[in-house]
Design a protein around this motif. Structure first.
Motif: not given
Length: 274
Positions: A60-70, A205-210
């Motif tokens: 909980r409380g981690t930020e997850l960033r996904l990036t479309d590189l190409r 960017t997603l922030r986990t709430e659990q």
């Protein structure tokens, strides 16, 4: 280096210890060349090849960033509460409760318990989809000639099955997924129009709430009209942060969102987790 003997195979394997390829996890994540946070806070650093998958349990409380590189990645994402996988992402409720079928910054990813699994805290792409789900074995076999995980055109559901199995989940545990970086819009006549990608470098960017288990398959969107199977690398980075709290603008952005955060806070408090 000869690998015909056990010793030769061992020496060859050990020689790969520091090798880097275009698509792979970096362990430890703090070795990532340009972390988006303090180096000690980086928890997950991986580049997922097109037609591949990944998974991880995040606190909980981690930020997850996904990036479309190409510009041709498409991240099909599922979320489960880590110790209660029967509570999982519900795309229908995510859309219905927030009165909006289009994802973006400020949106919440909800379970069917009316609680927040993750929130979207940043978005530079805007090309996402909560309507179509991911591709299937039957569809990919009909369209590309094969859809099995080991083929050149694996289906998203088949890859998510593998990711699920590695977390103790079965095929029946796979609900409809969300797609990031390849979107659709509903036309006036009710049909869906494929919007494609916003181009290279888009991120969400997603922030986990659990505490959540994250499953990701990087495969073409099922509405992609191109005849060929096109899927390019996806960057996945996660770092320590903090969950959304009262007073954060996101908490009070809408009445529906506030109730979902209150549902989440009440449940976590009753378990001594918040």
């Amino acid at each position: 280096m000869a690998t015909a003997t056990t010793y030769g195979a061992r020496d060859h394997a050990r020689a790969q210890e520091r090798a880097r390829t275009e698509a792979m996890p970096v362990v430890p994540a703090t070795d990532w060349p340009a972390p988006p946070c303090e180096a000690g806070h980086l928890l997950w650093a991986e580049t997922v090849a097109g037609g591949n998958y990944t998974h991880r349990v995040l606190a909980r409380g981690t930020e997850l960033r996904l990036t479309d590189l190409r510009g041709d990645a498409c991240a099909h994402v599922l979320l489960y509460v880590a110790d209660r996988p029967w509570e999982r992402l519900n795309v229908a409720d995510t859309v219905k409760v927030q009165w909006n079928a289009y994802l973006g910054e400020g949106r919440l990813l909800l379970s069917d318990q009316g609680r927040v699994l993750a929130s979207v805290v940043a978005d530079t792409s805007g090309r996402h989809d909560a309507l179509c789900g991911t591709s299937t074995l039957v569809r990919n076999t009909r369209r590309y000639g094969d859809g099995t995980p080991q083929s050149a055109s694996p289906a998203g559901r088949e890859l998510l099955k593998l990711a699920a199995a590695k977390n103790g989940l079965e095929p029946r545990d796979l609900p409809p997924s969300l797609s990031f970086f390849q979107g659709v819009r509903v036309r006036e006549d009710g049909s869906l129009g494929f919007t494609g990608s916003a181009g290279p470098g888009g991120s969400v960017t997603l922030r986990t709430e659990q505490d959540v288990t994250v499953l990701i398959a990087n495969v073409p969107h099922p509405a992609d009209p191109r005849e060929e199977y096109v899927s390019t690398p996806l960057e996945v980075l996660a770092w320590r942060a903090a969950p959304t709290a009262p007073g954060d603008p996101l908490w009070d952005a809408t009445p529906e969102g506030r109730r979902a955060f209150l549902n989440t806070a009440g449940f976590l408090s009753s378990r001594g987790l918040a």
